[in-house]
Design a protein around this motif. Structure first.
Motif, mmCIF file in Angstrom:
data_model
loop_
_atom_site.group_PDB
_atom_site.id
_atom_site.type_symbol
_atom_site.label_atom_id
_atom_site.label_comp_id
_atom_site.label_asym_id
_atom_site.label_seq_id
_atom_site.Cartn_x
_atom_site.Cartn_y
_atom_site.Cartn_z
ATOM 1 N N PHE A 38 0.827 -1.196 0.000
ATOM 2 C CA PHE A 38 0.000 0.000 0.000
ATOM 3 C C PHE A 38 0.869 1.256 0.000
ATOM 4 O O PHE A 38 0.656 2.180 -0.783
ATOM 5 C CB PHE A 38 -0.940 0.003 1.216
ATOM 6 C CG PHE A 38 -1.697 1.274 1.397
ATOM 7 C CD1 PHE A 38 -2.838 1.549 0.648
ATOM 8 C CD2 PHE A 38 -1.278 2.231 2.319
ATOM 9 C CE1 PHE A 38 -3.536 2.730 0.808
ATOM 10 C CE2 PHE A 38 -1.974 3.412 2.483
ATOM 11 C CZ PHE A 38 -3.101 3.656 1.730
ATOM 12 N N PHE A 39 1.854 1.294 0.882
ATOM 13 C CA PHE A 39 2.707 2.481 0.970
ATOM 14 C C PHE A 39 3.580 2.663 -0.272
ATOM 15 O O PHE A 39 3.753 3.778 -0.752
ATOM 16 C CB PHE A 39 3.571 2.431 2.228
ATOM 17 C CG PHE A 39 2.762 2.621 3.495
ATOM 18 C CD1 PHE A 39 2.062 3.794 3.717
ATOM 19 C CD2 PHE A 39 2.697 1.625 4.451
ATOM 20 C CE1 PHE A 39 1.331 3.977 4.871
ATOM 21 C CE2 PHE A 39 1.958 1.799 5.600
ATOM 22 C CZ PHE A 39 1.265 2.976 5.818
ATOM 23 N N PHE A 40 4.095 1.562 -0.825
ATOM 24 C CA PHE A 40 4.917 1.683 -2.032
ATOM 25 C C PHE A 40 4.077 2.076 -3.245
ATOM 26 O O PHE A 40 4.476 2.912 -4.050
ATOM 27 C CB PHE A 40 5.656 0.367 -2.324
ATOM 28 C CG PHE A 40 6.831 0.130 -1.430
ATOM 29 C CD1 PHE A 40 7.827 1.090 -1.294
ATOM 30 C CD2 PHE A 40 6.958 -1.052 -0.730
ATOM 31 C CE1 PHE A 40 8.927 0.876 -0.478
ATOM 32 C CE2 PHE A 40 8.048 -1.279 0.088
ATOM 33 C CZ PHE A 40 9.032 -0.317 0.226
ATOM 34 N N TYR A 41 2.906 1.458 -3.396
ATOM 35 C CA TYR A 41 2.046 1.714 -4.552
ATOM 36 C C TYR A 41 1.561 3.173 -4.566
ATOM 37 O O TYR A 41 1.533 3.820 -5.606
ATOM 38 C CB TYR A 41 0.851 0.755 -4.545
ATOM 39 C CG TYR A 41 -0.118 0.975 -5.674
ATOM 40 C CD1 TYR A 41 0.185 0.558 -6.974
ATOM 41 C CD2 TYR A 41 -1.340 1.621 -5.466
ATOM 42 C CE1 TYR A 41 -0.694 0.772 -8.020
ATOM 43 C CE2 TYR A 41 -2.213 1.845 -6.509
ATOM 44 C CZ TYR A 41 -1.887 1.411 -7.779
ATOM 45 O OH TYR A 41 -2.764 1.628 -8.809
ATOM 46 N N PRO B 85 4.073 6.607 5.979
ATOM 47 C CA PRO B 85 3.132 6.509 7.100
ATOM 48 C C PRO B 85 3.216 7.717 8.038
ATOM 49 O O PRO B 85 2.316 7.947 8.830
ATOM 50 C CB PRO B 85 3.537 5.242 7.825
ATOM 51 C CG PRO B 85 4.673 4.659 7.107
ATOM 52 C CD PRO B 85 5.021 5.520 5.953
ATOM 53 N N LYS B 86 4.261 8.487 7.917
ATOM 54 C CA LYS B 86 4.423 9.657 8.775
ATOM 55 C C LYS B 86 3.720 10.893 8.200
ATOM 56 O O LYS B 86 3.606 11.903 8.880
ATOM 57 C CB LYS B 86 5.903 9.965 8.981
ATOM 58 C CG LYS B 86 6.614 8.882 9.755
ATOM 59 C CD LYS B 86 8.062 9.229 9.942
ATOM 60 C CE LYS B 86 8.762 8.109 10.707
ATOM 61 N NZ LYS B 86 10.179 8.404 10.882
ATOM 62 N N GLU B 87 3.249 10.823 6.950
ATOM 63 C CA GLU B 87 2.588 11.963 6.329
ATOM 64 C C GLU B 87 1.190 12.148 6.902
ATOM 65 O O GLU B 87 0.516 11.191 7.282
ATOM 66 C CB GLU B 87 2.460 11.764 4.814
ATOM 67 C CG GLU B 87 3.748 11.916 4.061
ATOM 68 C CD GLU B 87 3.566 11.760 2.566
ATOM 69 O OE1 GLU B 87 2.431 11.939 2.078
ATOM 70 O OE2 GLU B 87 4.549 11.440 1.898
#
Length: 126
Positions: free
Chosen positions: A38-41, A46-48
């Motif tokens: 999810f984060f790469f795509y 996650p800190k944003e």
């Protein structure tokens, strides 16, 4: 078959992840792989901060909707109703009552009715 590796997490974080993983995925590996994908795509961290949440957006919309309703009521009271009343008064088809002119005199019967009569007294002589 893939081999396993050990990663050290704090106990509180590990328990939280295990509960999340059990409710949404078949295994802990699937949960972690899906989160990383999810984060790469989406190319996000996650800190944003994603900005306002759904609740804050809804609260702001409700405030704006209430403001629009107040504006519409004000327009209705100050503009629409008076305009409608003026238009109705223009299109009313009442025949005006004919009033006699001030200079015009109407002669009522020339004989006026006498309301009071003096009593005729034979003893009263002037």
């Amino acid at each position: 078959m893939d081999s396993f590796i050990t990663i050290r997490f704090k106990r509180k974080t590990a328990k939280c992840f295990q509960e999340f993983s059990k409710t949404h995925f078949k295994s802990h590996t699937d949960a972690m792989a899906t989160m990383l994908d999810f984060f790469f795509y989406n190319e996000i961290s996650p800190k944003e901060n994603f900005g306002p949440t759904g609740r804050t957006i809804e609260a702001n919309l409700l405030k704006r909707i209430n403001a629009v309703i107040a504006i519409m009521r004000d327009v209705e009271k100050t503009q629409t109703k008076p305009t409608v009343a003026m238009m109705e008064s223009l299109f009313q088809t009442e025949t005006p009552t004919k009033k006699p002119l001030i200079l015009e005199k109407k002669f009522i019967d020339k004989q006026k009715k006498v309301r009071f009569k003096e009593k005729e007294n034979p003893n009263n002589e002037l």
